[in-house]
Design a protein around this motif. Structure first.
Motif, PDB file in Angstrom:
ATOM      1  N   MET A 132       1.353  -1.325   0.116  1.00  0.00           N
ATOM      2  CA  MET A 132      -0.141   0.346   0.093  1.00  0.00           C
ATOM      3  C   MET A 132       1.066   0.642  -0.161  1.00  0.00           C
ATOM      4  O   MET A 132       0.616   1.610  -0.680  1.00  0.00           O
ATOM      5  CB  MET A 132      -0.890   0.218   1.235  1.00  0.00           C
ATOM      6  N   VAL A 133       1.671   1.556   0.818  1.00  0.00           N
ATOM      7  CA  VAL A 133       2.835   2.780   0.963  1.00  0.00           C
ATOM      8  C   VAL A 133       3.948   2.632  -0.226  1.00  0.00           C
ATOM      9  O   VAL A 133       3.391   3.708  -1.059  1.00  0.00           O
ATOM     10  CB  VAL A 133       4.035   2.316   2.207  1.00  0.00           C
ATOM     11  N   ILE A 134       4.213   1.330  -0.544  1.00  0.00           N
ATOM     12  CA  ILE A 134       4.600   1.257  -1.965  1.00  0.00           C
ATOM     13  C   ILE A 134       3.919   1.754  -3.600  1.00  0.00           C
ATOM     14  O   ILE A 134       4.474   3.040  -4.472  1.00  0.00           O
ATOM     15  CB  ILE A 134       5.030   0.171  -2.414  1.00  0.00           C
ATOM     16  N   GLY A 135       2.219   1.506  -3.248  1.00  0.00           N
ATOM     17  CA  GLY A 135       1.043   2.317  -4.394  1.00  0.00           C
ATOM     18  C   GLY A 135       1.055   3.454  -4.602  1.00  0.00           C
ATOM     19  O   GLY A 135       1.222   4.149  -5.062  1.00  0.00           O
ATOM     20  N   THR A 136       0.895   4.070  -3.265  1.00  0.00           N
ATOM     21  CA  THR A 136       0.872   5.257  -2.759  1.00  0.00           C
ATOM     22  C   THR A 136       2.559   6.389  -3.346  1.00  0.00           C
ATOM     23  O   THR A 136       2.342   7.831  -3.694  1.00  0.00           O
ATOM     24  CB  THR A 136       0.606   5.682  -1.538  1.00  0.00           C
ATOM     25  N   ALA A 137       3.680   5.796  -2.767  1.00  0.00           N
ATOM     26  CA  ALA A 137       4.543   6.896  -3.316  1.00  0.00           C
ATOM     27  C   ALA A 137       5.237   6.600  -4.890  1.00  0.00           C
ATOM     28  O   ALA A 137       5.399   7.321  -5.567  1.00  0.00           O
ATOM     29  CB  ALA A 137       5.291   5.946  -2.618  1.00  0.00           C
ATOM     30  N   GLY A 138       4.585   5.680  -5.662  1.00  0.00           N
ATOM     31  CA  GLY A 138       4.495   4.903  -6.934  1.00  0.00           C
ATOM     32  C   GLY A 138       3.811   6.656  -7.378  1.00  0.00           C
ATOM     33  O   GLY A 138       3.487   7.148  -8.061  1.00  0.00           O
ATOM     34  N   ILE A 139       2.549   6.599  -7.004  1.00  0.00           N
ATOM     35  CA  ILE A 139       1.295   7.362  -7.332  1.00  0.00           C
ATOM     36  C   ILE A 139       2.053   8.914  -7.315  1.00  0.00           C
ATOM     37  O   ILE A 139       1.220   9.789  -8.568  1.00  0.00           O
ATOM     38  CB  ILE A 139       0.408   7.108  -7.150  1.00  0.00           C
ATOM     39  N   ALA A 140       2.513   8.834  -6.027  1.00  0.00           N
ATOM     40  CA  ALA A 140       3.239  10.516  -5.789  1.00  0.00           C
ATOM     41  C   ALA A 140       3.835  10.830  -7.109  1.00  0.00           C
ATOM     42  O   ALA A 140       4.514  12.032  -7.176  1.00  0.00           O
ATOM     43  CB  ALA A 140       3.510  10.431  -4.444  1.00  0.00           C
ATOM     44  N   GLN A 141       5.128  10.100  -7.069  1.00  0.00           N
ATOM     45  CA  GLN A 141       6.077  10.302  -7.559  1.00  0.00           C
ATOM     46  C   GLN A 141       5.776  10.572  -9.488  1.00  0.00           C
ATOM     47  O   GLN A 141       6.546  11.575 -10.365  1.00  0.00           O
ATOM     48  CB  GLN A 141       6.890   8.730  -7.750  1.00  0.00           C
TER      49      GLN A 141
END
Length: 65
Positions: free
Chosen positions: A1-10
């Motif tokens: 979940m954290v990786i997905g959120t960080a990816g979307i932010a990037q």
């Protein structure tokens, strides 16, 4: 979940930077198009002046400039 959120932010950040780059490149193209249009207008008026055969026609061209 954290990786997905960080990816979307990037992705959002990169997209914003690409949009900014695109807009900064677009402005000079529009300015060049306006300069080209102005030069064509000036060339047309110069040709009209050169083609004018009598004094009245010359004065008419000069007043339109």
């Amino acid at each position: 979940m954290v990786i997905g959120t960080a990816g979307i932010a990037q992705i959002y950040s990169v997209n914003a930077k690409l949009e900014e780059l695109n807009n900064s490149r677009l402005i000079p193209i529009v300015e060049l198009e306006q300069i080209k249009s102005d030069m064509e207008s000036t060339r047309s008026l110069a040709n009209s002046y050169m083609d004018a055969s009598d004094e009245a026609e010359v004065n008419n061209v000069l007043t339109s400039i």
